[in-house]
Scaffold this active site. Structure first.
Site, PDB file in Angstrom:
ATOM      1  N   SER A  78       4.534   6.543   0.378  1.00  0.00           N
ATOM      2  CA  SER A  78       3.599   5.495   0.751  1.00  0.00           C
ATOM      3  C   SER A  78       2.141   5.894   0.678  1.00  0.00           C
ATOM      4  O   SER A  78       1.327   5.231   0.080  1.00  0.00           O
ATOM      5  CB  SER A  78       3.901   4.999   2.154  1.00  0.00           C
ATOM      6  OG  SER A  78       4.944   4.082   2.086  1.00  0.00           O
ATOM      7  N   THR A  79       1.809   6.977   1.329  1.00  0.00           N
ATOM      8  CA  THR A  79       0.388   7.314   1.424  1.00  0.00           C
ATOM      9  C   THR A  79       0.164   8.721   0.919  1.00  0.00           C
ATOM     10  O   THR A  79       1.094   9.524   0.877  1.00  0.00           O
ATOM     11  CB  THR A  79      -0.081   7.268   2.888  1.00  0.00           C
ATOM     12  OG1 THR A  79       0.637   8.269   3.601  1.00  0.00           O
ATOM     13  CG2 THR A  79       0.176   5.934   3.512  1.00  0.00           C
TER      14      THR A  79
END
Ligand SMILES: [Zn+2]
Length: 631
Positions: free
Chosen positions: A22-23
C-alpha cells in the site's frame, strides 16, 4: 481438486504474479510480505507453468490501494487478462488485488470471460464457476469493509490519544522521549543538535527570509540535524546539508514552540497527486487545529514568536504584483540589493536615458523561472536616499557610541558562530576516531570490508580538514583590530565624507564604491506593508540597520511641465498646430519639465492627455482647467 481446475489451455498462457503494497512505508516494513508475494512465482511453477511463462507485475509498489486509477500495474493486468493472454493471476490473499469493489468485479468478470484462473497461496478459483465467483465476490466485499473499519478504528484511536496529548508520533529533531511511562518530551541531550536548532531560529529572527537562512547556513558550512526514521539505526542523528524545505519545516513546526498539535493537515480535499495517486493534504490555519495543547513541553522559541514567524513566512509567499515607478535616480545600490520577500538578488531596470526616469530595483528571477508575476519592484530613488543618509550618519563622529554597541554585537555574534563551528569540528573529529577504530578492528585479510572502512575513514578525515580550513578562514575574517593609522584615517574620513559625497566632482561610480566598501547587501521588502519599503542594511561588519522608507507615490512630487506653459498650450491649441505651439512656447522661453525645448510630439502628448484636441477645445475644460494635479 485445486489442481483439477488448471487445464493445459491455462498453462499455455501466461501466469501473472501480481505484487503490491500500500504505502512506501509498508514497502520498507513489510519486506516479509513482499517476499511471500514473490514466492507465488514458485507456486505458479508448481501448478504447471514453465518458469519462462511466469510474469511478475509489481509496478504498484508504493501506490495506495483505494482506487485503481493510478495503479498502472493493475491496469496492465486487466488489459492483459482482457486480451486472453493470461491463464492465471496469482496474488497474496486474492481479496487484496483490488480493494475498490468496482475494480474487483471488473477483474473477476474479465477473468470469467477470458477463462482466466485466480489463485492465492491457498486456493485456485475459477471465475467461470458460480460458486468460486461468489466466494471471490464476498472476499472483495469483506476486504473493502475491512479497509473501512480498520481505517476508522485506527483513526478514532489516534484521535482519542491525541486529544490527551499522548499519541506517540515520531518526535521532531531536537526532542527525545523521557524515561517516564507517559513518555514526556524532553530537549535533545545532544547539545550540538539543540544549539543548531536555536541558531536556525536566531538566523530567521535576523534575516526574516527562510531562503536567506539556508544561504547563511551554507556559507558558514553548517549542517542540519535529522533523525533516522528507518528501522536500521532508528533514532540516530545524521547531519544534512540545509535545504529550504527543511528550514521551512522547522519554522512551521509548532512543536518547537512547546505546543502539542495534532491534525494540522486536512486530508478531506479531493486533490490527488498526479504521480502517486495519494490525496494531497492542506495545512489548516492555527485556529482550526483540532488538538492544540500549549506549553506541553519545553520550547526552542516562544509561542508569540512562532505565530509571528508564520505571518512572516506567509507574507514572503503571497507576493504582490509590481507597482508603478517614478522618476530620476541613479540606482546606487546596484548589485547590493536583495529581495526581502524571496531572498533572491534583485536587479536594476534602467529607463531609456531620454526618459530621464529613475531606475527601479526589481526582483524578477522568479518571474523568469516561471512565476506568474515579478516578485516586487520599487523606485530606486527613495531607497537610495534613505540608505545614503544612514551611511553618512554611520560614519559621522557623532555615531561613535553606536559604533561601540555595534562592536559588542559583533563580538556576541562571532562568539556564537565560533561555538557552532567548534561543536561541529568536535563531532567530525569524533567521527574520524570512530571510523579509525572500526578500520583497525577489521581483519586486514577481509579486503572488501577493510577497503570500504578505509574509504569512510578517509572521507571523514577530509571533512575534518575542510572544517578546519573553514574555521581558520572564519577566524581570520573575524580579526579586525585597527592600527592607530587606520583609526586616524577613519576619523578624518568621517569628517570629510559628507563633503566628498556631495561634491559635484564625485561620480556616481565613486559613490557606489564608497557604499560597497561599507555595505554587504541591502534587503528590500516593499510587499509586507503597503506604501512602505522595509530596508535592512547589512553592513560588512555583519551588523544590520533597519529603516522604513515611504514608497514614492506616483505624481506626488514627480517632475511637472510648468503650469503656465500648460496653460499656454491649452490657450493656443484651438488655433495652432502642435509644431506652431512648440515654436511659440520655445520663443516665449518656456522649457519642459526636463529643462529642454518643446517639440511638437511633446505638445501633442499634453493636448491628448488633457483632452484638448487641436483646433477645438474640450467642452468640459476651461483653458485654465485644474489639470495640474494630474500632471
Ligand atoms: Zn523576490
Amino acid at each position: 481438486m485445486t489442481i483439477a481446475k488448471v487445464q493445459p489451455t491455462h498453462c499455455d498462457r501466461l501466469a501473472c504474479v501480481y505484487v503490491r503494497q500500500s504505502t512506501p512505508g509498508q514497502v520498507l516494513e513489510n519486506r516479509e510480505s513482499t517476499e511471500r508475494q514473490y514466492q507465488l512465482q514458485a507456486r505458479a511453477i508448481a501448478l504447471g507453468w514453465s518458469p519462462s511463462r511466469v510474469e511478475i507485475i509489481d509496478e504498484d509498489q508504493g501506490r495506495t490501494g483505494s482506487t485503481a486509477a493510478h495503479r498502472t500495474g493493475f491496469q496492465r493486468l486487466v488489459s492483459e487478462v482482457g486480451l486472453g493472454r493470461v491463464g492465471i493471476v496469482l496474488m497474496l490473499e486474492a481479496s487484496r488485488l483490488a480493494r475498490n469493489n468496482s475494480d474487483w468485479y471488473r477483474l473477476i468478470e474479465i477473468c470469467g470471460l477470458s477463462a482466466t484462473l485466480i489463485a492465492d497461496e491457498g486456493a485456485v478459483y475459477n471465475p467461470c464457476d458460480p460458486n468460486d465467483r461468489l466466494l471471490l465476490g464476498v472476499k472483495g466485499t469483506i476486504s473493502e469493509a475491512e479497509l473501512f473499519t480498520l481505517r476508522t478504528r485506527l483513526y478514532e484511536g489516534r484521535w482519542n490519544k491525541a486529544r490527551k496529548g499522548r499519541l506517540a508520533f515520531p518526535l521532531p529533531t531536537g526532542y527525545v522521549r523521557g524515561p517516564g511511562p507517559e513518555g514526556q518530551w524532553e530537549l535533545d541531550p545532544d547539545m550540538q543538535v539543540r544549539e543548531r536548532l536555536g541558531y536556525v531560529f536566531e538566523l530567521f529572527r535576523r534575516e526574516g527570509v527562510a531562503r536567506r537562512v539556508v544561504r547563511t547556513l551554507k556559507a558558514e558550512i553548517l549542517e542540519l540535524p535529522a533523525r533516522v526514521m528507518g528501522k536500521e539505526r532508528y533514532g540516530t542523528v545524521v547531519w544534512k546539508t540545509p535545504t529550504l524545505s527543511a528550514i521551512v519545516r522547522i519554522l512551521q513546526n509548532p512543536a518547537y514552540a512547546g505546543a502539542y498539535v495534532f491534525g494540522r493537515w486536512d486530508y478531506s480535499g479531493n486533490r490527488r497527486s498526479v504521480r502517486t495517486g495519494k490525496k494531497l493534504p492542506h495545512l489548516r490555519p492555527v485556529a482550526q487545529w483540532p488538538v492544540h495543547l500549549d506549553a506541553h513541553h519545553p520550547g526552542y522559541l516562544s509561542w508569540e514568536e512562532f505565530v509571528s514567524n508564520q505571518t512572516r513566512l506567509r507574507q514572503n509567499w503571497n507576493r504582490e504584483g509590481s507597482r508603478g515607478v517614478a522618476r530620476d535616480g541613479t540606482a546606487l545600490l546596484q548589485g547590493l540589493v536583495v529581495c526581502g520577500v524571496c531572498g533572491r538578488t534583485m536587479g536594476v531596470q534602467h529607463r531609456v536615458a531620454r526618459e530621464r526616469r529613475s531606475p527601479s530595483y526589481m526582483c524578477q528571477q522568479g518571474y523568469s523561472d516561471g512565476d506568474a508575476h515579478i516578485c516586487q519592484s520599487m523606485t530606486s530613488r527613495p531607497v537610495d536616499a534613505g540608505v545614503v543618509q544612514v551611511f553618512l550618519e554611520a560614519v559621522s563622529p557623532a555615531s561613535l557610541p553606536v559604533a561601540m554597541r555595534v562592536l559588542d554585537q559583533i563580538e556576541h555574534d562571532l562568539a556564537g558562530q565560533r561555538r557552532q563551528r567548534e561543536l561541529q569540528l568536535e563531532q567530525a573529529r569524533y567521527d574520524v576516531r570512530l571510523a579509525q577504530r572500526q578500520y583497525e578492528r577489521v581483519d586486514p585479510d577481509h579486503r572488501l570490508v577493510a577497503s570500504e572502512l578505509e574509504r569512510r575513514w578517509n572521507e571523514r578525515l577530509e571533512r575534518v580538514v575542510q572544517l578546519e580550513q573553514a574555521h581558520a578562514k572564519a577566524e581570520e575574517d573575524a580579526q579586525w583590530d585597527l592600527t592607530p593609522e587606520e583609526r586616524a584615517a577613519i576619523s578624518a574620513l568621517s569628517q570629510d565624507l559628507p563633503a566628498i559625497w556631495a561634491a559635484p566632482t564625485t561620480t556616481n561610480q565613486e559613490r557606489k564604491q564608497l557604499l560597497r566598501s561599507a555595505i554587504d547587501c541591502v534587503q528590500l521588502d516593499g510587499v509586507s506593508t503597503a506604501g512602505q519599503i522595509d530596508v535592512q542594511i547589512r553592513w560588512r561588519s555583519g551588523v544590520v540597520t533597519r529603516l522604513i522608507v515611504e514608497r514614492h507615490r506616483a505624481g506626488a512630487d514627480a517632475l511637472k511641465t510648468p503650469a503656465e506653459a500648460v496653460d499656454r498650450i491649452h490657450a493656443l491649441a484651438s488655433t495652432s498646430t502642435y509644431a506652431e505651439i512648440a515654436a511659440q512656447l520655445n520663443a516665449e522661453g518656456w522649457r519642459t519639465a526636463f529643462g529642454r525645448a518643446f517639440t511638437s510630439q511633446h505638445v501633442g502628448y499634453i493636448c491628448r492627455r488633457d483632452g484638448v484636441a487641436r483646433g477645438t477645445l474640450h467642452p468640459t475644460l476651461t483653458p485654465t482647467g485644474n489639470l495640474e494635479k494630474v500632471h
